[in-house]
Design an enzyme around this catalytic site. Sequence first.
Site, PDB file in Angstrom:
ATOM      1  N   TYR A  47       0.850  -1.196   0.000  1.00 53.25           N
ATOM      2  CA  TYR A  47       0.000   0.000   0.000  1.00 53.25           C
ATOM      3  C   TYR A  47       0.883   1.243   0.000  1.00 53.25           C
ATOM      4  O   TYR A  47       1.817   1.342   0.791  1.00 53.25           O
ATOM      5  CB  TYR A  47      -0.907   0.026   1.235  1.00 53.25           C
ATOM      6  CG  TYR A  47      -2.362  -0.240   0.867  1.00 53.25           C
ATOM      7  CD1 TYR A  47      -3.022   0.611  -0.010  1.00 53.25           C
ATOM      8  CD2 TYR A  47      -3.041  -1.339   1.370  1.00 53.25           C
ATOM      9  CE1 TYR A  47      -4.330   0.365  -0.378  1.00 53.25           C
ATOM     10  CE2 TYR A  47      -4.356  -1.591   1.000  1.00 53.25           C
ATOM     11  CZ  TYR A  47      -4.993  -0.734   0.125  1.00 53.25           C
ATOM     12  OH  TYR A  47      -6.279  -0.973  -0.238  1.00 53.25           O
ATOM     13  N   GLU A  49      -0.544   4.737  -0.615  1.00 55.44           N
ATOM     14  CA  GLU A  49      -1.376   5.929  -0.874  1.00 55.44           C
ATOM     15  C   GLU A  49      -0.554   7.191  -0.645  1.00 55.44           C
ATOM     16  O   GLU A  49       0.202   7.277   0.325  1.00 55.44           O
ATOM     17  CB  GLU A  49      -2.606   5.918   0.048  1.00 55.44           C
ATOM     18  CG  GLU A  49      -3.656   4.944  -0.447  1.00 55.44           C
ATOM     19  CD  GLU A  49      -4.828   4.800   0.512  1.00 55.44           C
ATOM     20  OE1 GLU A  49      -4.902   5.551   1.501  1.00 55.44           O
ATOM     21  OE2 GLU A  49      -5.659   3.912   0.264  1.00 55.44           O
ATOM     22  N   ASP A 193      -5.991  13.697 -25.035  1.00 59.93           N
ATOM     23  CA  ASP A 193      -5.909  12.278 -24.668  1.00 59.93           C
ATOM     24  C   ASP A 193      -5.179  11.596 -25.820  1.00 59.93           C
ATOM     25  O   ASP A 193      -5.756  11.345 -26.879  1.00 59.93           O
ATOM     26  CB  ASP A 193      -7.329  11.717 -24.497  1.00 59.93           C
ATOM     27  CG  ASP A 193      -7.324  10.246 -24.118  1.00 59.93           C
ATOM     28  OD1 ASP A 193      -6.291   9.581 -24.317  1.00 59.93           O
ATOM     29  OD2 ASP A 193      -8.373   9.759 -23.637  1.00 59.93           O
ATOM     30  N   THR A 219      -2.829   6.195 -22.140  1.00 58.28           N
ATOM     31  CA  THR A 219      -2.671   4.851 -21.591  1.00 58.28           C
ATOM     32  C   THR A 219      -1.280   4.365 -21.967  1.00 58.28           C
ATOM     33  O   THR A 219      -0.691   4.811 -22.951  1.00 58.28           O
ATOM     34  CB  THR A 219      -3.726   3.878 -22.132  1.00 58.28           C
ATOM     35  OG1 THR A 219      -3.837   4.041 -23.539  1.00 58.28           O
ATOM     36  CG2 THR A 219      -5.073   4.124 -21.496  1.00 58.28           C
ATOM     37  N   LYS A 222      -0.980   0.779 -25.220  1.00 52.85           N
ATOM     38  CA  LYS A 222      -1.329   0.699 -26.640  1.00 52.85           C
ATOM     39  C   LYS A 222      -0.037   0.797 -27.460  1.00 52.85           C
ATOM     40  O   LYS A 222       0.803  -0.081 -27.349  1.00 52.85           O
ATOM     41  CB  LYS A 222      -2.350   1.783 -26.993  1.00 52.85           C
ATOM     42  CG  LYS A 222      -3.688   1.605 -26.229  1.00 52.85           C
ATOM     43  CD  LYS A 222      -4.727   2.597 -26.687  1.00 52.85           C
ATOM     44  CE  LYS A 222      -6.088   2.347 -26.039  1.00 52.85           C
ATOM     45  NZ  LYS A 222      -6.272   3.080 -24.778  1.00 52.85           N
ATOM     46  N   ARG A 228      -0.799  -2.433 -18.747  1.00 52.02           N
ATOM     47  CA  ARG A 228      -2.125  -1.814 -18.805  1.00 52.02           C
ATOM     48  C   ARG A 228      -2.214  -0.723 -17.737  1.00 52.02           C
ATOM     49  O   ARG A 228      -2.013  -1.000 -16.554  1.00 52.02           O
ATOM     50  CB  ARG A 228      -3.165  -2.904 -18.556  1.00 52.02           C
ATOM     51  CG  ARG A 228      -4.606  -2.505 -18.738  1.00 52.02           C
ATOM     52  CD  ARG A 228      -5.442  -3.743 -18.982  1.00 52.02           C
ATOM     53  NE  ARG A 228      -5.043  -4.327 -20.250  1.00 52.02           N
ATOM     54  CZ  ARG A 228      -5.444  -3.899 -21.449  1.00 52.02           C
ATOM     55  NH1 ARG A 228      -6.294  -2.889 -21.540  1.00 52.02           N
ATOM     56  NH2 ARG A 228      -5.009  -4.462 -22.553  1.00 52.02           N
TER      57      ARG A 228
HETATM   58  N1  DSN Z   1     -11.088   1.027 -25.478  1.00 52.95           N
HETATM   59  C1  DSN Z   1      -9.906   1.610 -26.029  1.00 52.95           C
HETATM   60  C2  DSN Z   1      -9.776   1.341 -27.494  1.00 52.95           C
HETATM   61  O1  DSN Z   1      -9.970   0.193 -27.884  1.00 52.95           O
HETATM   62  O2  DSN Z   1      -9.457   2.221 -28.268  1.00 52.95           O
HETATM   63  C3  DSN Z   1      -9.817   3.062 -25.728  1.00 52.95           C
HETATM   64  O3  DSN Z   1     -10.958   3.753 -26.113  1.00 52.95           O
END
Ligand code: DSN
Length: 414
Positions: A47, A49, A193, A219, A222, A228
Amino acid sequence: MRTDELAWAAIDAETERQERQLELIASENHASGEVIAAMGTALTNKYAEGYPGRRYYGGCEHVDTVEDLARDRVRELFGAERANVQPHSGTQANMAALMALCEPGDKVLAMSLDHGGHLSHGHPKNFSGVFYDFHHYGVSESEEVIDMDEVRDRALELRPSVILAGASAYSRIIDFEAFSSIAKEVDAKLMVDMAHIAGLVAGKAHPSPIPFADVTTFTTHKTLRGPRGGAVLAEVEVIKKVNSALFPGGQGGPLMHVIAAKAIAFREALAPEFEEYAASVVKNADALAVRLMERGLRIVSGGTDNHVMLVDVGAKGLSGREAEDALHAVEITCNKNLIPYDKRPPMEASGVRLGTAAITTRGLSADDCVTLADCIADLLDVPSDDSVADRVRGVIGELASSHPIYPDSSLSGA
Ligand code: DSN
């Protein structure tokens, strides 16, 4: 040691599926063995925080080191002043960014979900659509690209607190400078984003939003090819608000094992080879799109500048669901997707979204992408012809087995 046969059987089957199939889901990738190893460590027990040096728990000296590594590396990677690497996901990164930039009920102008926007950019059932007054811009019907004149008109009409740029299914370069100029004109904050293109920005294959955005979210799993999770970049005064919006605002304890994996992924992305990877992702996407078009398939907007493309299978008399199922049956994974101005509902859709981040990681070349495009076109010409499906499945099997994802490690059966 493994004792849970049922759980491990499913985990091993998924690892084997990824090796056997070609992954064209544009938001997925294959993280390195080192990134995956970091997530299977004792850091999951901790933990922590708070933030490094200011935690609510004792014993945080080593996880502080890990989080500092991740923050320093991601700042260097993107040339950002400050970073928060704790978001569990892109949605939670966006929640923290919106909480930092505006108040509940404020107007936000973002890309329409039906034209390629993200769920957390104002879907009525997502926190964003529930707590903020979202309005949307889209792509033009003729060119199928973002119409910056429309964005400006909408912004002048609405006077939003925040303009949000970034997409989940958009294949063209996004002009962050133009978004910034419109935001300044209407006295709005600019939030970007860059979830889909973060790896391309890191690898200098897409212009960076950092010089233009008040807050940038993304994110890490990707095109960036990490674990993730999510992250936020901003200048010092804004990141202070992001930090408290994320914790205690939106999350409790950070996932320190995932933050360790983020640190490793950011180091990988700082290596010179990552620029070669990003360039290859774009080159492969272009090869795939060009060959699909030569074979008579319509690509939304007439091609791609990044890793993603939308194939209008409706023009061939198929729904996106039917195309997704037919491709899955020959070991190609992708997802059905609305195309702009789609007449079908989302669960049917008229398009499939294809991306080249994952197949490039496993080493497919532009020539391989031409072969892959021919397989897709052959199959979608006659999706119920078993002999074509058998032949295509054989070609895909050879491409997959000659490009193993984890050749030197044993992710299964350890
Ligand atoms: N769910 C993700 C995608 O597949 O693009 C992000 O929106």
